[in-house]
Design a protein around this motif. Structure first.
Motif, short mmCIF file in Angstrom:
data_model
loop_
_atom_site.label_atom_id
_atom_site.label_comp_id
_atom_site.label_asym_id
_atom_site.label_seq_id
_atom_site.Cartn_x
_atom_site.Cartn_y
_atom_site.Cartn_z
N THR A 52 -5.64 -22.11 -6.33
CA THR A 52 -4.72 -22.33 -5.21
C THR A 52 -4.33 -21.00 -4.57
N ALA A 53 -4.06 -19.99 -5.40
CA ALA A 53 -3.72 -18.66 -4.86
C ALA A 53 -4.85 -18.15 -3.97
N ASP A 54 -6.07 -18.35 -4.39
CA ASP A 54 -7.22 -17.97 -3.58
C ASP A 54 -7.24 -18.77 -2.28
N ALA A 55 -7.01 -20.06 -2.36
CA ALA A 55 -7.07 -20.92 -1.18
C ALA A 55 -6.07 -20.52 -0.10
N VAL A 56 -4.89 -20.07 -0.50
CA VAL A 56 -3.87 -19.71 0.49
C VAL A 56 -3.93 -18.23 0.88
N GLY A 57 -4.84 -17.48 0.27
CA GLY A 57 -4.97 -16.07 0.60
C GLY A 57 -3.95 -15.17 -0.07
N ALA A 58 -3.43 -15.58 -1.23
CA ALA A 58 -2.49 -14.74 -1.97
C ALA A 58 -3.18 -13.44 -2.38
N ASP A 59 -2.38 -12.40 -2.56
CA ASP A 59 -2.92 -11.09 -2.88
C ASP A 59 -3.33 -10.95 -4.34
N ALA A 60 -2.66 -11.68 -5.24
CA ALA A 60 -2.96 -11.54 -6.66
C ALA A 60 -2.27 -12.63 -7.46
N VAL A 61 -2.72 -12.78 -8.70
CA VAL A 61 -2.06 -13.62 -9.70
C VAL A 61 -1.80 -12.70 -10.89
N LEU A 62 -0.54 -12.70 -11.35
CA LEU A 62 -0.18 -11.88 -12.50
C LEU A 62 0.12 -12.79 -13.67
N LEU A 63 -0.44 -12.48 -14.82
CA LEU A 63 -0.25 -13.29 -16.02
C LEU A 63 0.53 -12.48 -17.04
N GLY A 64 1.70 -12.98 -17.40
CA GLY A 64 2.53 -12.33 -18.39
C GLY A 64 2.20 -12.81 -19.79
N LYS A 65 2.97 -12.32 -20.73
CA LYS A 65 2.80 -12.67 -22.14
C LYS A 65 2.87 -14.19 -22.34
N GLY A 66 2.02 -14.70 -23.20
CA GLY A 66 2.04 -16.11 -23.54
C GLY A 66 1.21 -16.99 -22.62
N CYS A 67 0.59 -16.40 -21.60
CA CYS A 67 -0.24 -17.20 -20.70
C CYS A 67 -1.63 -17.41 -21.30
N THR A 79 -10.92 -22.60 -12.14
CA THR A 79 -10.82 -21.74 -10.96
C THR A 79 -11.91 -22.04 -9.94
N MET A 80 -12.97 -22.69 -10.36
CA MET A 80 -14.10 -23.01 -9.47
C MET A 80 -14.59 -21.77 -8.70
N GLY A 81 -14.63 -20.63 -9.39
CA GLY A 81 -15.12 -19.40 -8.78
C GLY A 81 -14.03 -18.50 -8.21
N SER A 82 -12.83 -19.02 -8.05
CA SER A 82 -11.76 -18.22 -7.47
C SER A 82 -11.35 -17.04 -8.34
N LEU A 83 -11.70 -17.10 -9.62
CA LEU A 83 -11.41 -15.99 -10.52
C LEU A 83 -12.07 -14.71 -10.02
N PHE A 84 -13.15 -14.85 -9.24
CA PHE A 84 -13.87 -13.70 -8.72
C PHE A 84 -13.47 -13.35 -7.30
N HIS A 85 -12.50 -14.09 -6.73
CA HIS A 85 -12.07 -13.84 -5.34
C HIS A 85 -10.68 -13.23 -5.24
N VAL A 86 -9.83 -13.50 -6.21
CA VAL A 86 -8.44 -13.04 -6.16
C VAL A 86 -8.19 -12.18 -7.41
N PRO A 87 -7.54 -11.02 -7.23
CA PRO A 87 -7.26 -10.20 -8.41
C PRO A 87 -6.35 -10.93 -9.40
N VAL A 88 -6.75 -10.94 -10.66
CA VAL A 88 -5.95 -11.53 -11.72
C VAL A 88 -5.58 -10.39 -12.67
N VAL A 89 -4.28 -10.10 -12.73
CA VAL A 89 -3.78 -8.97 -13.49
C VAL A 89 -2.98 -9.49 -14.68
N THR A 90 -3.27 -9.01 -15.85
CA THR A 90 -2.46 -9.35 -17.02
C THR A 90 -1.61 -8.14 -17.35
N GLY A 91 -0.36 -8.42 -17.74
CA GLY A 91 0.51 -7.30 -18.06
C GLY A 91 1.86 -7.75 -18.57
#
Length: 184
Positions: A52-67, A79-91
């Protein structure tokens, strides 16, 4: 092929690829819209939110502890490929959220107790949308740093929405205001 996949009916092809290095500056861009997941453990929900973040053009998805792991097979499929279109940052959200606030990014979270509707909020400024797990909601640390709490109005008798569906409603409202507002 069946031994290499986790599905009942594997596709006729698969690949092994390297994990992309996320653009760590993406969530901090001027005017950014990013989704921050706080303890969302279901890989299907995490994958759907990334999509969904990819579909709306969001800049990134951040994943915190426990995700859920973004490279869990169920997450990747969702993700249907969106994992490769939107930055996914864990931290660590305990350092990322204060850094965002220092850079002028507004932190917006959901709450069943919020009085403001998600449709009343101005989604045009730089915003990180904080979403918690369905079981526990947002962590106390995230709640303490939130600038705004919103709710999704519901007319029926449902108590709440699934975290992926709630994220979708909120992200599409943000996109509507940013892309289709008559006051641009």
């Amino acid at each position: 092929m069946a031994k290499c996949t986790g599905t009942d009916t594997p596709p006729p092809v698969f690949a092994v690829v390297g994990k992309p290095e996320p653009d760590l500056s993406a969530p901090f861009r001027p005017g950014c819209l990013a989704v921050v997941l706080d303890g969302v453990r279901d890989p299907g929900n995490v994958g759907t939110i990334i999509r969904t973040a990819d579909a709306v053009g969001a800049d990134a998805v951040l994943l915190g502890k426990g995700c859920a792991d973004p490279y869990n097979p169920k997450t990747v499929r969702s993700t249907m490929g969106s994992l490769f279109h939107v930055p996914v940052v864990t931290g660590d959200l305990r350092s990322l959220l204060p850094e965002a606030k220092r850079k002028g990014i507004r932190l917006v979270g959901t709450s069943l107790q919020a009085t403001a509707s998600c449709y009343e909020l101005d989604w045009k400024p730089a915003t990180w949308l904080l979403m918690g797990s369905e079981a526990d909601g947002l962590s106390a640390d995230s709640i303490a740093l939130m600038d705004e709490a919103v709710r999704i109005p519901m007319r029926g008798k449902a108590e709440s929405l699934n975290v992926a569906m709630a994220s979708t409603v909120l992200l599409y409202e943000a996109m509507r205001q940013r892309m289709f507002s008559k006051q641009q």
